[in-house]
Scaffold this motif. Structure first.
Motif, mmCIF file in Angstrom:
data_model
loop_
_atom_site.group_PDB
_atom_site.id
_atom_site.type_symbol
_atom_site.label_atom_id
_atom_site.label_comp_id
_atom_site.label_asym_id
_atom_site.label_seq_id
_atom_site.Cartn_x
_atom_site.Cartn_y
_atom_site.Cartn_z
ATOM 1 N N GLU A 2 -46.039 -28.746 1.072
ATOM 2 C CA GLU A 2 -45.568 -27.578 0.534
ATOM 3 C C GLU A 2 -44.874 -26.670 1.578
ATOM 4 N N HIS A 3 -45.715 -26.341 2.793
ATOM 5 C CA HIS A 3 -44.833 -25.379 3.533
ATOM 6 C C HIS A 3 -44.506 -25.779 4.955
ATOM 7 N N SER A 4 -45.492 -26.581 5.563
ATOM 8 C CA SER A 4 -45.071 -27.348 6.718
ATOM 9 C C SER A 4 -45.386 -29.004 7.449
ATOM 10 N N PRO A 5 -45.118 -29.871 7.902
ATOM 11 C CA PRO A 5 -45.081 -30.846 8.223
ATOM 12 C C PRO A 5 -46.686 -31.508 8.471
ATOM 13 N N VAL A 6 -47.180 -29.875 9.158
ATOM 14 C CA VAL A 6 -48.730 -30.557 9.428
ATOM 15 C C VAL A 6 -49.247 -30.282 8.618
ATOM 16 N N GLU A 7 -49.079 -30.234 7.912
ATOM 17 C CA GLU A 7 -50.235 -29.962 6.747
ATOM 18 C C GLU A 7 -50.734 -31.147 6.650
ATOM 19 N N HIS A 54 -37.185 -24.976 8.500
ATOM 20 C CA HIS A 54 -38.236 -24.995 7.669
ATOM 21 C C HIS A 54 -38.397 -23.678 7.616
ATOM 22 N N HIS A 55 -38.759 -23.492 6.367
ATOM 23 C CA HIS A 55 -39.192 -21.986 5.733
ATOM 24 C C HIS A 55 -40.691 -22.119 5.869
ATOM 25 N N HIS A 56 -41.329 -21.265 5.418
ATOM 26 C CA HIS A 56 -42.366 -20.757 5.831
ATOM 27 C C HIS A 56 -42.792 -19.435 4.886
ATOM 28 N N SER A 57 -44.144 -19.735 4.090
ATOM 29 C CA SER A 57 -44.391 -18.677 3.401
ATOM 30 C C SER A 57 -44.748 -17.708 3.729
ATOM 31 N N SER A 58 -44.486 -16.426 3.558
ATOM 32 C CA SER A 58 -45.231 -15.194 4.292
ATOM 33 C C SER A 58 -46.833 -14.677 3.804
#
Length: 440
Positions: A390-395, A436-440
């Motif tokens: 969803e936000h980062s591949p480290v998920e 990469h776009h991260h959620s706030s």
């Protein structure tokens, strides 16, 4: 040196040299550029010399490796001497020699540098009969927690002998300290060679697959003090449809028992009868592989469940997806976060050698590939369980895989295509090279 602390004379000398060099470069014009080019060429020749011949050093590189460094694909097993070729999501066991493959996989799963990475025991199987070797994989998990290695009917291969000495099996605590189990029909000379290594040994003899499989079922029941009610029924006539079961039995307690198009061998019937009509039998293969008449006969021993597909490739996928919610039997892999083990369809001995990949590490079912392409059914299946973030591949989660076979038999492009299919992707569709776009 920091210029603030540089003596004035050194600074003046440095400036003088710089001015002189600049003047010479301006005077010589393109000559300076030619010198630079010649210097680069000389260094390139020297580096190539070191790379290809060693130039008196200890480094030697084969012609195949030279092609690799030049950016050309490797085309032979001799091109890379490493037993492993790794990409980011996939590791290849880089040999078509089944004896060496089994040893390499043993070294991978049981490196042995610490006590807990040494096996309790080892299964030795003759390589002439795939069905006997496959049935023996039931002993990988219990009681051995150890590899399956190949022998010849009349001798112990040197690679296998060396691996036995390296492993130093601890002895199975639930099996009276047995360190080696020899399965199948072998000459007495082989038994004597194993004895000379000082290893405590059991022998499960026999040359008919159905009889050997039933004997393994009895051996397992005696050592574990219980007989699994669930069994996998496969055809001894159809290895490509049967072999996907090898990873499951290396991982779990269910054995394989054999039938054929003519019916149920007596040894198989006797093994099923010991379950007192409570057997749960999972049939691998369509009615073209195991006829309905055979499954009707099997029904007298308990419940029959058929897992069927039209081709060997699709059969392996169907088994990887299958889950019996009543018993818990089956991989049930339909979501991301899993491992697979790929082998070229038709290579029975490599398929059996890789079975330990289902026992330890990221437990993996067997899937078939062709030597020059990823079958569309495999592509669709692996794509269907590709992980997305969803936000980062480290998920995570992440998929991974093994591939057993040299690049002469399974071309390098196959590893690249599968590696790409296993890669985690963004749900947004953005590639790994995008912002990469991260959620706030």
């Amino acid at each position: 040196m920091n210029e603030a602390w540089m003596p004035a004379r050194q600074m003046n000398n440095r400036d003088t040299r710089q001015n002189r060099d600049s003047a010479m470069d301006a005077q010589n014009g393109s000559m300076g550029n030619r010198k630079y080019v010649m210097r680069a060429i000389c260094w390139g020749v020297l580096f190539s010399c070191l790379l290809l011949t060693g130039c008196g050093s200890t480094m030697t590189v084969s012609s195949g490796e030279a092609a690799f460094y030049a950016g050309e694909p490797l085309v032979s097993e001799q091109a890379v001497h490493s037993p492993w070729i790794a990409t980011k999501n996939m590791t290849r066991i880089n040999t078509d020699d089944h004896v060496k493959a089994a040893v390499t996989i043993s070294r991978t799963v049981w490196p042995g540098h610490i006590e807990e990475q040494r096996p309790n025991g080892v299964v030795l199987v003759p390589d002439e009969q795939w069905a006997t070797a496959m049935a023996a994989a039931d002993l990988i998990h219990f009681p051995n927690n150890g590899p399956l290695l190949y022998i010849k009917t009349d001798r112990l291969p040197e690679e296998t002998r060396a691996e036995l000495l390296r492993l130093k099996p601890k002895g199975a605590p639930d099996n009276k300290g047995v360190q080696v189990i020899v399965v199948g029909k072998v000459d007495g000379a082989v038994i004597n060679e194993v004895k000379k290594l000082g290893l405590k040994m059991d022998v499960i003899a026999g040359d008919k697959p159905a009889e050997v499989a039933a004997a393994i079922d009895d051996y397992y029941a005696r050592v574990s003090k219980e007989r699994p009610m669930s069994v996998i029924i496969v055809s001894s006539d159809e290895p490509a449809y049967a072999l996907p079961a090898v990873n499951w039995i290396a991982h779990m307690q269910e054995p394989v028992l054999y039938v054929n198009k003519q019916g149920i061998p007596q040894a198989t019937a006797d093994a099923l009868a010991k379950r007192r009509k409570k057997a749960v039998m999972y049939i691998l293969g369509s009615e073209n592989i195991i006829p309905r008449e055979v499954t009707d006969e099997l029904a007298v021993f308990g419940r029959v469940e058929r897992i069927a597909a039209a081709t060997p490739v699709e059969q392996a996928i169907a088994f990887a997806k299958y889950k019996d919610k009543k018993t818990g039997f089956g991989w049930g892999i339909t979501t991301p976060g899993h491992n697979f083990s790929f082998v070229k369809e038709g290579n029975e001995r490599l398929a059996i050698a890789q079975a330990p990949f289902a026992h330890l590490g990221k437990h993996a079912p067997l899937l078939w590939v062709q030597g020059d392409q990823v079958p569309m059914a495999v592509y669709d299946y692996v794509q269907s369980i590709r992980p997305y973030y969803e936000h980062s591949p480290v998920e995570g989660p992440y998929n991974a895989a093994w591939l057993t076979g040299a690049e002469m038999s399974v071309v390098p492009r196959i590893q690249s295509e599968l590696d790409a299919l296993l890669e985690i992707q963004a749900k947004s569709g953005a590639g790994h090279g995008s912002t990469h776009h991260h959620s706030s």
